[in-house]
Design a protein around this motif. Structure first.
Motif, mmCIF file in Angstrom:
data_model
loop_
_atom_site.group_PDB
_atom_site.id
_atom_site.type_symbol
_atom_site.label_atom_id
_atom_site.label_comp_id
_atom_site.label_asym_id
_atom_site.label_seq_id
_atom_site.Cartn_x
_atom_site.Cartn_y
_atom_site.Cartn_z
ATOM 1 N N ASN A 285 0.854 -1.188 0.000
ATOM 2 C CA ASN A 285 0.000 0.000 0.000
ATOM 3 C C ASN A 285 0.896 1.246 0.000
ATOM 4 O OD1 ASN A 285 0.953 0.166 2.601
ATOM 5 N ND2 ASN A 285 -0.924 -0.583 3.544
ATOM 6 N N GLU A 286 0.302 2.441 0.023
ATOM 7 C CA GLU A 286 1.079 3.672 -0.116
ATOM 8 C C GLU A 286 2.006 3.906 1.065
ATOM 9 O OE1 GLU A 286 -0.897 7.208 -1.301
ATOM 10 O OE2 GLU A 286 -2.247 6.129 -2.652
ATOM 11 N N GLU A 287 1.595 3.529 2.260
ATOM 12 C CA GLU A 287 2.457 3.716 3.431
ATOM 13 C C GLU A 287 3.713 2.865 3.304
ATOM 14 O OE1 GLU A 287 0.092 2.732 6.795
ATOM 15 O OE2 GLU A 287 -1.241 4.454 6.563
ATOM 16 N N ASP A 288 3.550 1.625 2.796
ATOM 17 C CA ASP A 288 4.715 0.769 2.614
ATOM 18 C C ASP A 288 5.650 1.336 1.562
ATOM 19 O OD1 ASP A 288 3.745 -1.045 4.476
ATOM 20 O OD2 ASP A 288 2.703 -2.262 2.965
ATOM 21 N N LEU A 289 5.071 1.885 0.506
ATOM 22 C CA LEU A 289 5.897 2.454 -0.562
ATOM 23 C C LEU A 289 6.668 3.682 -0.080
ATOM 24 C CD1 LEU A 289 3.514 2.129 -3.627
ATOM 25 C CD2 LEU A 289 5.555 0.789 -3.133
ATOM 26 N N GLU A 290 6.055 4.483 0.773
ATOM 27 C CA GLU A 290 6.728 5.672 1.292
ATOM 28 C C GLU A 290 7.827 5.304 2.282
ATOM 29 O OE1 GLU A 290 3.652 8.132 2.888
ATOM 30 O OE2 GLU A 290 2.835 8.624 0.919
ATOM 31 N N SER A 291 7.632 4.204 2.995
ATOM 32 C CA SER A 291 8.634 3.810 3.992
ATOM 33 C C SER A 291 9.872 3.188 3.361
ATOM 34 C CB SER A 291 8.016 2.841 4.992
ATOM 35 O OG SER A 291 7.719 1.620 4.342
ATOM 36 N N SER B 23 13.066 3.248 1.535
ATOM 37 C CA SER B 23 14.032 4.299 1.199
ATOM 38 C C SER B 23 15.042 3.716 0.221
ATOM 39 C CB SER B 23 14.735 4.809 2.462
ATOM 40 O OG SER B 23 15.457 3.756 3.048
#
Length: 164
Positions: free
Chosen positions: A129-135, A137
């Protein structure tokens, strides 16, 4: 000159040679077979045979067959074995808490890249999901510029650059 036909006055019936071979083979086969088969059964043989067969059955009675494995005992034994397996499997369960933290990134990458799992990049992206993608690095500089330049100089030729 005219050809003279030699005529003897003998004629062959119509269709005589059509089945001549079959008739000839039938005649040869009939002559080659013996008239009798040469085997004779003595008189009264079958009457004596029936009596002797009855005598052997009366003299030696059939023994009673006792089965070693009965259905009930096999059912009991299989039930006991199944229950023992169930008890042993319940007792020997260890509480191994597997989590994502216990997996190393290298082992997951080796699993995916080793063609063990049929997973491609799109499948992985669909699961995140988007949170995983943002985390996630990414290193900004994976390859140094010097290494990239050296690679391009060694592996690229002018014709491929002109084509592109």
């Amino acid at each position: 000159m005219k050809e003279k036909k030699h005529n003897t006055g003998l004629n062959v019936p119509d269709g005589y040679f059509d089945n001549f071979e079959d008739r000839m083979m039938l005649k040869v086969m009939e002559e080659s077979l013996p008239k009798s088969n040469g085997f004779k059964v003595p008189e009264g043989y079958f009457e004596q045979f029936e009596v002797s067969a009855q005598l052997t059955n009366e003299i030696t009675p059939q023994p009673a067959v006792i089965s070693i494995f009965r259905k009930k005992t096999l059912l009991y034994i299989s039930g006991v074995a199944a229950s023992l397996l169930l008890i042993i499997s319940l007792i020997n369960t260890k509480d191994d808490n597997l989590s994502m933290d216990s997996l190393s990134a290298e082992s997951v990458e080796a699993y995916i890249n080793g063609d063990i799992a049929d997973i491609d990049t799109y499948d992985v992206m669909a699961m995140l999901n988007e949170e995983d993608l943002e985390s996630i690095s990414l290193h900004s500089e994976v390859v140094s510029e010097e290494n990239l330049e050296a690679y391009l100089i060694e592996n690229l030729d002018e014709t491929s650059l002109l084509i592109e």
